[in-house]
Design a protein around this motif. Structure first.
Motif, mmCIF file in Angstrom:
data_model
loop_
_atom_site.group_PDB
_atom_site.id
_atom_site.type_symbol
_atom_site.label_atom_id
_atom_site.label_comp_id
_atom_site.label_asym_id
_atom_site.label_seq_id
_atom_site.Cartn_x
_atom_site.Cartn_y
_atom_site.Cartn_z
ATOM 1 N N ILE A 1 -12.036 51.850 2.831
ATOM 2 C CA ILE A 1 -12.933 52.483 3.669
ATOM 3 C C ILE A 1 -13.027 52.306 5.239
ATOM 4 N N CYS A 2 -12.499 51.073 5.503
ATOM 5 C CA CYS A 2 -12.137 51.042 7.082
ATOM 6 C C CYS A 2 -10.973 51.610 7.795
ATOM 7 N N SER A 3 -10.254 52.111 6.878
ATOM 8 C CA SER A 3 -9.150 53.061 7.224
ATOM 9 C C SER A 3 -9.706 54.484 7.391
ATOM 10 N N GLY A 4 -10.962 54.892 7.140
ATOM 11 C CA GLY A 4 -11.538 55.934 7.138
ATOM 12 C C GLY A 4 -11.618 56.979 5.830
ATOM 13 N N ALA A 5 -10.959 56.457 4.650
ATOM 14 C CA ALA A 5 -10.838 57.092 3.534
ATOM 15 C C ALA A 5 -12.043 56.695 2.454
ATOM 16 N N VAL A 6 -12.271 57.700 1.831
ATOM 17 C CA VAL A 6 -13.481 57.307 0.637
ATOM 18 C C VAL A 6 -12.885 56.607 -0.553
ATOM 19 N N TRP A 7 -13.738 55.813 -0.984
ATOM 20 C CA TRP A 7 -13.404 54.811 -2.107
ATOM 21 C C TRP A 7 -14.273 55.159 -3.159
ATOM 22 N N GLU A 8 -13.633 55.446 -4.571
ATOM 23 C CA GLU A 8 -14.229 55.738 -5.670
ATOM 24 C C GLU A 8 -13.841 54.696 -6.675
ATOM 25 N N HIS A 9 -14.961 54.010 -7.350
ATOM 26 C CA HIS A 9 -14.365 53.290 -8.382
ATOM 27 C C HIS A 9 -15.584 53.068 -9.374
ATOM 28 N N GLU B 1 -20.637 54.080 -11.426
ATOM 29 C CA GLU B 1 -19.773 54.782 -10.929
ATOM 30 C C GLU B 1 -20.139 54.872 -9.216
ATOM 31 N N GLN B 2 -19.367 54.275 -8.395
ATOM 32 C CA GLN B 2 -19.612 54.328 -7.046
ATOM 33 C C GLN B 2 -18.825 55.016 -6.228
ATOM 34 N N THR B 3 -19.192 55.685 -5.135
ATOM 35 C CA THR B 3 -18.441 56.228 -4.202
ATOM 36 C C THR B 3 -19.068 55.698 -2.951
ATOM 37 N N ILE B 4 -18.094 55.240 -1.900
ATOM 38 C CA ILE B 4 -18.406 54.811 -0.480
ATOM 39 C C ILE B 4 -17.490 55.503 0.359
ATOM 40 N N ALA B 5 -18.335 55.779 1.351
ATOM 41 C CA ALA B 5 -17.718 56.906 2.544
ATOM 42 C C ALA B 5 -18.089 56.339 3.713
ATOM 43 N N PRO B 6 -17.195 56.342 4.769
ATOM 44 C CA PRO B 6 -17.649 55.959 6.162
ATOM 45 C C PRO B 6 -18.511 57.226 6.762
ATOM 46 N N ILE B 7 -19.334 56.570 7.861
ATOM 47 C CA ILE B 7 -19.834 57.659 8.685
ATOM 48 C C ILE B 7 -19.470 57.410 10.025
ATOM 49 N N THR B 8 -18.918 58.621 10.537
ATOM 50 C CA THR B 8 -18.148 58.296 11.864
ATOM 51 C C THR B 8 -19.277 58.757 13.048
#
Length: 623
Positions: free
Chosen positions: A350-358, A373-380
């Protein structure tokens, strides 16, 4: 500005004697009066001699008064007898000389404004240059100078402020207004005219201004104005307007009284177009309502992972209220089921700007484990990460249902089919002539398989009942009392087994009577599959207090049998079955599902020196 150097060996110029005595013939009193005025006058004065040569005209400064010295910093001594080229730089001297030439050629007074650099600093000067004509020839110039530097500065500043105000009104979509109560004259700024979409010269009356407001809001604005006028009460309100072009907008209008000698003489205020903000607010309200009512848990953190917002679905799933969660780190639901490398990969992603799903396992405030089921996305903002948003869905029940369908499907396809094949084969043996031993053997096989199928049917029914029931969130079980009761029951049910039951006097778990069913099945499984004449089984319960995972109760069933077959363990450890890895029945799955229904888990380990240990870990009851 520099003072020019004279050519080498050139004597300092002096004014012709006749010029110094031109006014002296019988005019001593006049000269004295002139000198007094020359020194006392507030305006700066300078005198120039006009020398004519074959090559043209040369201008030399004769005298300057004290006021000129004060303004410029150039003294009379420094200027006397010098030309502009000897006082100023070449470009400035040329521009000044052009002014002097114009005055001489026109033989008339000229006015001009210049900005020059002097020892006293840069000055803006208004100059009135007058020629002295003798015998139709200009031989002197008299300059009267007024320093307008400060006036020009203020004028420029006023102009800049006026331009800034106009620009501010344009950018902020704001305008001003003033109502003179003595003349009933209403004045609008350009910004106000632009908001109401009227012409640049439009000046409305008060009634006309009120008419621009939406019909539903006219009464309110009229009331505000009257209250401000009569009671001196300021107002600040957002109302709808309809512009001259027919466009509906939202306007933030403020007004305040102007008081003179205790009397309200005018009203003054501002109006701002807040249509875009109002629309954003409505969109934000809609978005917030959607987030608040979403069925998925939503968490927003800052860049460091500190929680700033959680929605009601997250409160429901995690058990933490918004007040308890905000300001903390998402690790408050950490279950301990994932290693450090797992979280390092998460943050790296997520710190690279990508979305994490797991899919991961969390722990509720009550201590229960649950799958999400979790999705984490960065807000820029301008390509810089400022926040993270996590959206998660509780899939615990969905996961258990999927497991149940998979396992029951395997039982139907594999166990029951194998059992029916055995029954069918032995039934065929009974149809053929055979001795009594063969008939007895076939009948025994049929009876055993029938019993096994009945057992599978009973277990399947128990699984069905398990999933039909919902545990009450406040249900608790006195584990110590339950195990004490089971000890007596086991002695009666398994007289040939050595079963030892130990438990603390006071230990409670978040569970209901299905926990007892799971313990019974674990003991029955140990007794049934033993290879010992006297199976030795130990049932115990111990509290587990771990800072990283919360408070638990471990209930263990340890035996000295042959151990649970290797093919059974991966099924439980990975929480799924495959064609190559599956259990032989439903007993272990039943125990596992009971533990999971309480937010716990089941583990299988080796006993020493032989046998297996089945552990049911369930959340401890909260006090």
């Amino acid at each position: 500005m520099t003072t020019g150097d004279r050519a080498d060996n050139q004597p300092e110029p002096t004014a012709p004697a006749d010029r110094r005595t031109r006014s002296e013939h019988g005019c001593s009193t006049t000269l004295e009066e002139y000198e007094t005025i020359f020194h006392a006058v507030e305006d700066a004065v300078f005198l120039l001699d006009v020398d004519r040569t074959v090559g043209g005209r040369t201008y030399r400064y004769r005298r300057v008064n004290p006021a000129y010295e004060t303004i410029t910093g150039l003294t009379d001594t420094e200027l006397s007898g010098r030309t502009p080229a000897e006082v100023f730089d070449a470009e400035t001297a040329a521009a000044i000389t052009d002014r002097y030439d114009a005055c001489v050629e026109q033989a008339a007074t000229i006015d001009y404004e210049t900005t020059l650099s002097f020892p006293a600093g840069e000055r803006t000067l208004e100059t009135k240059l007058t020629p002295t004509v003798v015998n139709e020839t200009v031989d002197q110039l008299v300059g009267i100078v007024r320093d307008v530097t400060e006036e020009k500065r203020k004028e420029c500043e006023l102009e800049r402020n006026r331009a800034l105000l106009e620009k501010t009104e344009q950018l902020a979509a704001v305008g001003g207004w003033e109502l003179d109560l003595r003349s009933d004259e209403l004045r609008w700024t350009d910004g106000t005219r632009e908001i109401f979409e009227v012409g640049a010269d439009y000046e409305p009356t008060l009634s006309e201004a009120v008419a621009f407001y939406h019909p539903d809001d006219r009464g309110r604005i009229r009331s505000f104005v009257e209250t401000c006028r009569d009671g001196g009460e300021p107002y600040d309100v957002v109302l709808r307007i309809i512009t001259a072009a027919g466009n509906e907008r939202w306007a933030h209008t403020v007004g305040e009284p102007v008081v003179d000698d205790g009397e309200v003489v005018a009203l003054r205020g501002a109006v701002r177009d807040v249509t875009a903000r109002r629309e954003r607010e409505q969109e934000l309200q809609l978005f917030q309502k959607a987030v608040e009512q979403a069925g998925h848990g939503i968490v927003i953190t800052d860049r460091d992972g500190t929680i700033e917002y959680v929605n009601p679905a997250y409160e429901r799933d995690s058990g933490y209220t918004r007040t308890e969660a905000v300001g903390r780190n998402p690790r408050l639901v950490k279950s301990g089921k994932h290693d450090q490398a797992f979280y390092e990969r998460l943050w790296e992603t997520i710190c690279s700007g990508a979305v994490w799903e797991h899919e991961l396992i969390n722990r509720r405030k009550s201590g229960e484990l649950y799958h999400v089921e979790q999705t984490i996305a960065p807000i820029t903002d301008d390509d810089e990460i400022t926040h993270f948003v996590a959206i998660e869905s509780d899939i615990t029940e969905q996961r258990l249902r999927g497991q149940r369908l998979s396992v029951l499907n395997r039982v139907l396809r594999h166990n029951i089919r194998n059992g029916m094949n055995v029954i069918e084969g032995n039934a065929m043996r009974l149809r053929t002539p055979s001795d009594d031993d063969q008939r007895d053997e076939a009948l025994t096989a049929i009876e055993e398989q029938a019993a096994e199928l009945l057992k599978i049917s009973d277990n399947a029914a128990a699984v069905r009942d398990l999933f039909r029931r919902d545990r009450h969130p406040d249900a608790t079980c006195d584990v110590g009392a339950m195990l004490s009761r089971l000890a007596t029951n086991f002695d009666e049910q398994y007289p040939d087994a050595d079963i030892t039951v130990t438990a603390p006097e006071t230990i409670a778990a978040q569970a209901d009577d299905r926990l007892e069913t799971a313990i019974r099945k674990a003991v029955a499984n140990a007794v049934t599959h033993t290879d010992r004449a006297v199976p030795e089984i130990t049932v115990s319960a111990t509290p587990v207090d771990r800072p990283d995972t919360g408070d638990w109760v471990d209930i263990t069933v340890a035996d000295n049998g042959p151990g649970i077959p290797p093919q059974e363990r991966p099924m439980v450890e990975h929480e799924t079955e495959t064609q190559l890895v599956h259990g032989t029945g439903l007993e272990l799955w039943h125990i596992y599902w009971v533990a999971k229904s309480f937010g716990g888990e089941m583990r299988i380990t080796d006993n020493e020196p032989r046998g297996s240990v089945v552990t049911l870990r369930v959340p401890a009851a909260t006090t």
